[in-house]
Design an enzyme around this catalytic site. Sequence first.
Site, short mmCIF file in Angstrom:
data_model
loop_
_atom_site.label_atom_id
_atom_site.label_comp_id
_atom_site.label_asym_id
_atom_site.label_seq_id
_atom_site.Cartn_x
_atom_site.Cartn_y
_atom_site.Cartn_z
N ASN A 1 5.65 -8.62 -3.40
CA ASN A 1 4.50 -7.91 -3.96
C ASN A 1 4.61 -6.43 -3.57
O ASN A 1 4.35 -6.08 -2.42
CB ASN A 1 3.20 -8.52 -3.41
CG ASN A 1 1.96 -7.80 -3.91
OD1 ASN A 1 2.06 -6.96 -4.81
ND2 ASN A 1 0.82 -8.14 -3.36
N LYS B 1 2.85 -4.02 -4.63
CA LYS B 1 1.53 -3.36 -4.66
C LYS B 1 1.65 -1.99 -5.36
O LYS B 1 2.49 -1.82 -6.23
CB LYS B 1 0.96 -3.23 -3.24
CG LYS B 1 1.00 -4.55 -2.48
CD LYS B 1 0.22 -4.51 -1.20
CE LYS B 1 0.45 -5.81 -0.44
NZ LYS B 1 -0.40 -5.94 0.71
N HIS C 1 -5.59 -12.12 -5.17
CA HIS C 1 -5.15 -11.42 -3.95
C HIS C 1 -6.38 -10.85 -3.24
O HIS C 1 -7.30 -10.34 -3.90
CB HIS C 1 -4.16 -10.30 -4.31
CG HIS C 1 -3.43 -9.79 -3.10
ND1 HIS C 1 -4.03 -8.96 -2.19
CD2 HIS C 1 -2.17 -10.02 -2.65
CE1 HIS C 1 -3.16 -8.70 -1.21
NE2 HIS C 1 -2.03 -9.33 -1.47
N GLU D 1 -6.82 -8.17 -1.76
CA GLU D 1 -7.08 -6.75 -2.05
C GLU D 1 -7.87 -6.60 -3.35
O GLU D 1 -8.60 -5.62 -3.54
CB GLU D 1 -5.75 -5.98 -2.09
CG GLU D 1 -5.19 -5.79 -0.68
CD GLU D 1 -3.70 -5.57 -0.60
OE1 GLU D 1 -3.06 -5.30 -1.62
OE2 GLU D 1 -3.17 -5.70 0.52
N GLU E 1 -2.76 -16.59 2.27
CA GLU E 1 -2.62 -15.26 2.84
C GLU E 1 -3.84 -14.91 3.68
O GLU E 1 -4.82 -14.36 3.14
CB GLU E 1 -2.48 -14.22 1.73
CG GLU E 1 -1.28 -14.39 0.85
CD GLU E 1 -0.84 -13.05 0.29
OE1 GLU E 1 0.28 -12.64 0.57
OE2 GLU E 1 -1.64 -12.40 -0.39
N GLY F 1 -0.58 -6.86 5.94
CA GLY F 1 -0.32 -5.44 6.22
C GLY F 1 -0.72 -5.01 7.62
O GLY F 1 -0.76 -3.82 7.91
N SER G 1 2.26 -10.23 6.66
CA SER G 1 3.21 -9.66 7.63
C SER G 1 4.42 -10.54 7.88
O SER G 1 4.92 -10.65 9.01
CB SER G 1 2.51 -9.32 8.95
OG SER G 1 1.50 -8.36 8.71
C1 PEP Z 1 0.50 -9.29 0.53
O1 PEP Z 1 -0.29 -8.39 0.41
O2 PEP Z 1 0.61 -10.15 -0.36
C2 PEP Z 1 1.29 -9.34 1.76
C3 PEP Z 1 1.75 -10.49 2.14
O3 PEP Z 1 1.45 -8.15 2.42
P1 PEP Z 1 2.25 -7.91 3.80
O4 PEP Z 1 3.51 -8.73 3.77
O5 PEP Z 1 2.52 -6.44 3.83
O6 PEP Z 1 1.34 -8.36 4.90
#
Ligand code: PEP
Length: 254
Positions: free
Chosen positions: A9, A11, A96, A98, A168, A174, A214
Amino acid sequence: MRRKIIAANWKMNLNYNDAIYLSRQIFNNLNSIDTPNIIISPPYIYLSELVELFSKIDNIKLAAQNCSKSKKGAFTGEISSQMLASINVDYVILGHSERRLGFNETNIDIKNKIDLCLENKLKVIFCCGESLELREKGLHFKLIETQIKESLLHLSKNNLQNIIIAYEPIWAIGTGMTATKDQAQEMHKFIRDIIKSEYGQDTSEQVSIIYGGSCKPSNSRELFLQKDIDGGLIGGASLNADDFFDIIKSIKCI
Ligand code: PEP
């Protein structure tokens, strides 16, 4: 058998030149080797070009990071599922955190988007995940159950085959803070059990449930070794080709 999946992803990162450069690195490195299923999710405006580039590699598919909850019409700035299907995008990431938090998307909005995607023969990566506050109150299982019930469980068995579930935890996205392998496995099993009680054992064994938050080369292997973790949704680490390849390698050797 469940499919192993690594999804990237991107983003709202990478300008055009950087996006093409990273895509070519991925193309050149993964072109000749046997990869797990890879899904790349760039910003909308790069999708057409990347669909074309990656059409030469069977195991690499493209995903949009969102789509409109409306079919078509006067919705300035929106992109419909039908448009995505018309340029041969395969997947859409929906739910997601976000988007849930930053754009007030509800479980019902997400359900409606899922239905539109499936109508247009697009597959869906459905994200669910709890905040740290809810986990600390012991409400994380309830929250995930509600997210899944309200957005997914209306689907037929057949349609569920077109869904990848991504767990997630918001507190891990993040932040550099990853769920431990035990925390992640516990939630993945909980999710698989919901699918099992609604659709039966066989269907629950076919749904891929991937982990996001992460995920990086230093922790991906131990996460992917867990019985109910079928791969990862990778944010930050997917923007660096070496890290992304190392994560792919960590699932390949399991
Ligand atoms: C995400 O936003 O889907 C995600 C997993 O981000 P990150 O790996 O940066 O935590």
